[in-house]
Design a protein around this motif. Sequence first.
Motif, PDB file in Angstrom:
ATOM      1  N   TYR A 106       0.827  -1.206   0.000  1.00 32.05           N
ATOM      2  CA  TYR A 106       0.000   0.000   0.000  1.00 32.05           C
ATOM      3  C   TYR A 106       0.864   1.260   0.000  1.00 32.05           C
ATOM      4  O   TYR A 106       2.017   1.256   0.412  1.00 32.05           O
ATOM      5  CB  TYR A 106      -0.930   0.002   1.222  1.00 32.05           C
ATOM      6  N   ASP A 107       0.250   2.354  -0.467  1.00 28.65           N
ATOM      7  CA  ASP A 107       0.941   3.645  -0.493  1.00 28.65           C
ATOM      8  C   ASP A 107       0.877   4.343   0.858  1.00 28.65           C
ATOM      9  O   ASP A 107       1.834   5.007   1.268  1.00 28.65           O
ATOM     10  CB  ASP A 107       0.315   4.558  -1.559  1.00 28.65           C
ATOM     11  N   ILE A 108      -0.262   4.228   1.548  1.00 29.83           N
ATOM     12  CA  ILE A 108      -0.407   4.824   2.874  1.00 29.83           C
ATOM     13  C   ILE A 108      -1.200   3.876   3.775  1.00 29.83           C
ATOM     14  O   ILE A 108      -2.004   3.068   3.303  1.00 29.83           O
ATOM     15  CB  ILE A 108      -1.099   6.209   2.855  1.00 29.83           C
ATOM     16  N   ILE A 109      -0.943   4.000   5.071  1.00 35.08           N
ATOM     17  CA  ILE A 109      -1.728   3.312   6.092  1.00 35.08           C
ATOM     18  C   ILE A 109      -2.529   4.378   6.835  1.00 35.08           C
ATOM     19  O   ILE A 109      -1.999   5.431   7.195  1.00 35.08           O
ATOM     20  CB  ILE A 109      -0.829   2.571   7.104  1.00 35.08           C
ATOM     21  N   VAL A 110      -3.807   4.112   7.066  1.00 37.36           N
ATOM     22  CA  VAL A 110      -4.672   5.044   7.797  1.00 37.36           C
ATOM     23  C   VAL A 110      -5.247   4.321   9.002  1.00 37.36           C
ATOM     24  O   VAL A 110      -5.642   3.161   8.906  1.00 37.36           O
ATOM     25  CB  VAL A 110      -5.813   5.570   6.901  1.00 37.36           C
ATOM     26  N   GLU A 111      -5.258   4.993  10.135  1.00 35.71           N
ATOM     27  CA  GLU A 111      -5.901   4.433  11.332  1.00 35.71           C
ATOM     28  C   GLU A 111      -6.831   5.473  11.945  1.00 35.71           C
ATOM     29  O   GLU A 111      -6.537   6.664  11.941  1.00 35.71           O
ATOM     30  CB  GLU A 111      -4.858   4.028  12.375  1.00 35.71           C
ATOM     31  N   ASP A 112      -7.953   5.011  12.448  1.00 33.98           N
ATOM     32  CA  ASP A 112      -8.802   5.829  13.316  1.00 33.98           C
ATOM     33  C   ASP A 112      -8.424   5.433  14.738  1.00 33.98           C
ATOM     34  O   ASP A 112      -8.676   4.297  15.162  1.00 33.98           O
ATOM     35  CB  ASP A 112     -10.278   5.576  13.039  1.00 33.98           C
ATOM     36  N   PHE A 113      -7.817   6.355  15.455  1.00 38.82           N
ATOM     37  CA  PHE A 113      -7.224   6.006  16.745  1.00 38.82           C
ATOM     38  C   PHE A 113      -8.268   5.762  17.818  1.00 38.82           C
ATOM     39  O   PHE A 113      -9.167   6.571  18.031  1.00 38.82           O
ATOM     40  CB  PHE A 113      -6.285   7.120  17.207  1.00 38.82           C
ATOM     41  N   SER A 114      -8.135   4.620  18.497  1.00 37.23           N
ATOM     42  CA  SER A 114      -8.933   4.318  19.689  1.00 37.23           C
ATOM     43  C   SER A 114      -7.963   4.002  20.814  1.00 37.23           C
ATOM     44  O   SER A 114      -7.145   3.090  20.686  1.00 37.23           O
ATOM     45  CB  SER A 114      -9.843   3.112  19.454  1.00 37.23           C
ATOM     46  N   LYS A 128      11.616   4.798   9.993  1.00 40.00           N
ATOM     47  CA  LYS A 128      11.235   5.342   8.700  1.00 40.00           C
ATOM     48  C   LYS A 128      12.149   4.778   7.622  1.00 40.00           C
ATOM     49  O   LYS A 128      13.367   4.809   7.737  1.00 40.00           O
ATOM     50  CB  LYS A 128      11.335   6.868   8.729  1.00 40.00           C
ATOM     51  N   SER A 129      11.544   4.234   6.572  1.00 40.19           N
ATOM     52  CA  SER A 129      12.321   3.704   5.456  1.00 40.19           C
ATOM     53  C   SER A 129      11.441   3.706   4.221  1.00 40.19           C
ATOM     54  O   SER A 129      10.205   3.763   4.326  1.00 40.19           O
ATOM     55  CB  SER A 129      12.808   2.286   5.759  1.00 40.19           C
ATOM     56  N   PRO A 130      12.041   3.643   3.024  1.00 42.69           N
ATOM     57  CA  PRO A 130      11.239   3.625   1.796  1.00 42.69           C
ATOM     58  C   PRO A 130      10.270   2.458   1.723  1.00 42.69           C
ATOM     59  O   PRO A 130       9.288   2.499   0.989  1.00 42.69           O
ATOM     60  CB  PRO A 130      12.303   3.536   0.698  1.00 42.69           C
ATOM     61  N   GLU A 131      10.565   1.392   2.484  1.00 37.40           N
ATOM     62  CA  GLU A 131       9.690   0.211   2.451  1.00 37.40           C
ATOM     63  C   GLU A 131       8.426   0.403   3.274  1.00 37.40           C
ATOM     64  O   GLU A 131       7.464  -0.336   3.109  1.00 37.40           O
ATOM     65  CB  GLU A 131      10.453  -1.011   2.977  1.00 37.40           C
ATOM     66  N   ASN A 132       8.430   1.378   4.172  1.00 40.33           N
ATOM     67  CA  ASN A 132       7.304   1.571   5.074  1.00 40.33           C
ATOM     68  C   ASN A 132       6.479   2.785   4.661  1.00 40.33           C
ATOM     69  O   ASN A 132       6.979   3.912   4.694  1.00 40.33           O
ATOM     70  CB  ASN A 132       7.796   1.762   6.501  1.00 40.33           C
ATOM     71  N   PRO A 133       5.225   2.572   4.278  1.00 39.96           N
ATOM     72  CA  PRO A 133       4.376   3.715   3.897  1.00 39.96           C
ATOM     73  C   PRO A 133       4.063   4.577   5.108  1.00 39.96           C
ATOM     74  O   PRO A 133       4.122   4.115   6.253  1.00 39.96           O
ATOM     75  CB  PRO A 133       3.115   3.044   3.344  1.00 39.96           C
ATOM     76  N   PRO A 134       3.716   5.843   4.899  1.00 44.30           N
ATOM     77  CA  PRO A 134       3.367   6.712   6.040  1.00 44.30           C
ATOM     78  C   PRO A 134       2.093   6.241   6.730  1.00 44.30           C
ATOM     79  O   PRO A 134       1.175   5.723   6.090  1.00 44.30           O
ATOM     80  CB  PRO A 134       3.175   8.079   5.387  1.00 44.30           C
ATOM     81  N   LEU A 135       2.058   6.417   8.040  1.00 42.36           N
ATOM     82  CA  LEU A 135       0.889   6.081   8.855  1.00 42.36           C
ATOM     83  C   LEU A 135       0.171   7.370   9.223  1.00 42.36           C
ATOM     84  O   LEU A 135       0.726   8.231   9.909  1.00 42.36           O
ATOM     85  CB  LEU A 135       1.324   5.331  10.116  1.00 42.36           C
ATOM     86  N   ILE A 136      -1.077   7.525   8.756  1.00 43.50           N
ATOM     87  CA  ILE A 136      -1.883   8.718   9.030  1.00 43.50           C
ATOM     88  C   ILE A 136      -2.949   8.364  10.062  1.00 43.50           C
ATOM     89  O   ILE A 136      -3.694   7.402   9.887  1.00 43.50           O
ATOM     90  CB  ILE A 136      -2.540   9.246   7.735  1.00 43.50           C
ATOM     91  N   THR A 137      -2.995   9.147  11.117  1.00 46.03           N
ATOM     92  CA  THR A 137      -3.890   8.869  12.233  1.00 46.03           C
ATOM     93  C   THR A 137      -5.032   9.880  12.285  1.00 46.03           C
ATOM     94  O   THR A 137      -4.785  11.092  12.279  1.00 46.03           O
ATOM     95  CB  THR A 137      -3.111   8.919  13.560  1.00 46.03           C
ATOM     96  N   THR A 138      -6.266   9.385  12.340  1.00 47.36           N
ATOM     97  CA  THR A 138      -7.426  10.251  12.553  1.00 47.36           C
ATOM     98  C   THR A 138      -7.810  10.180  14.020  1.00 47.36           C
ATOM     99  O   THR A 138      -7.981   9.090  14.578  1.00 47.36           O
ATOM    100  CB  THR A 138      -8.615   9.827  11.676  1.00 47.36           C
ATOM    101  N   ILE A 139      -7.943  11.344  14.650  1.00 49.01           N
ATOM    102  CA  ILE A 139      -8.219  11.414  16.083  1.00 49.01           C
ATOM    103  C   ILE A 139      -9.600  12.031  16.297  1.00 49.01           C
ATOM    104  O   ILE A 139      -9.866  13.151  15.862  1.00 49.01           O
ATOM    105  CB  ILE A 139      -7.141  12.245  16.798  1.00 49.01           C
TER     106      ILE A 139
END
Length: 367
Positions: free
Chosen positions: A87-95, A107-118
């Motif tokens: 995947y290009d990005i990881i998204v989480e809704d934080f609980s 952080k590395s090119p192999e790991n997509p960014p993790l975006i957190t919704t709060i």
Amino acid sequence: MKILHFIYDSPQNPWCGGGGAIRTWRINSILSKRHEIELYCGSFKGCSHYQNPFPVHYIKDAKGYIESRLKFIIYSALILREKRRLYDIIVEDFSPYAPIIPLYLKKSPENPPLITTIHAHYGIEALRLNGFLGVMSIVSEKIILRQRKYAIVVSPHLKKAVPNASHIAVIGQGVDIPSLPEATEEFVLFLGRLDIRVKGLDLLLKAWAMIPENKRKFPLLIAGSGSDDALNKINSMIRHFNIKDIKILPKLSHNDAMRLINRAAFACMPSRSEGFGLVAAETLSIGRPVIASHLPSLSSIITDGEDGILFPAGDVNGLCSAIKRLMTDELLRRRMAKNAMRKKGLFDWDRVASLTEDFYLKVLSSC
């Protein structure tokens, strides 16, 4: 983009089913027309995987609430480790009670960014709201959430939850309002999860009982989902306060809930904690005033004295005074209803989805 999304909650979850879940489903339904999305969430009795319009997977079978959350924590980390490179990005809704724990931190090119919704930040209040379980919330917010670098918050006050974020966006909720006929004022409404402490139902019932019965122009209607234990406690309080003009309805479909709001004189939200306040946004969009606790999330939606009344959180006398004022002043209700309708455009789902997509792309381009 290829998006892998994790959220414990879902609209059908009998223990939760809150505004955060609705938000995730609506945004992903819009974005799935342009992007590839796969969603993982917590399991509950009767859940099953499906694809419409994007694939939804429930993480492991679970017989109860605690088991469901624990399995979500454990297996989401394993899924994330296995699938992250697809995947290009990881998204989480934080609980804070079911956090995503990435097994990759460097952080590395192999790991997509993790975006957190709060959606909420409880801090020390978690102990007052949930007792010993609140310790888990505090640890999650203090340790796990503070590691997040990319965040979406649904209300400006939630920025404090991610002090170390390098990219942060404030993007609120949208609302779905069906076509509704003209309706007369029939009752005062509480709509939401039947969580007595968090949603302040104990305050509402006590304030209602403080108003002389012959001064109550409208009955009180309570509608929402909750455990049998919560329902029993609510009925016990109703008997204790000897309230006659009250009715409790079970959880309603979205359209039925909107029709209920349309028939209300006004709504009450005496919450002790709110992440965004979806019911407030829906109520204002339909053109009904809201009486609510003066919390940062609710005061960012409701303009005190214009489209609703804000009272100090936890103040029974303030709530009682606000109810009596709005109940007896028809001209004030009409003025507030007219002002409320003007906010409808702020809660458009296409706008919310577009802002979310722009933030995803901004983060992706910065990595």
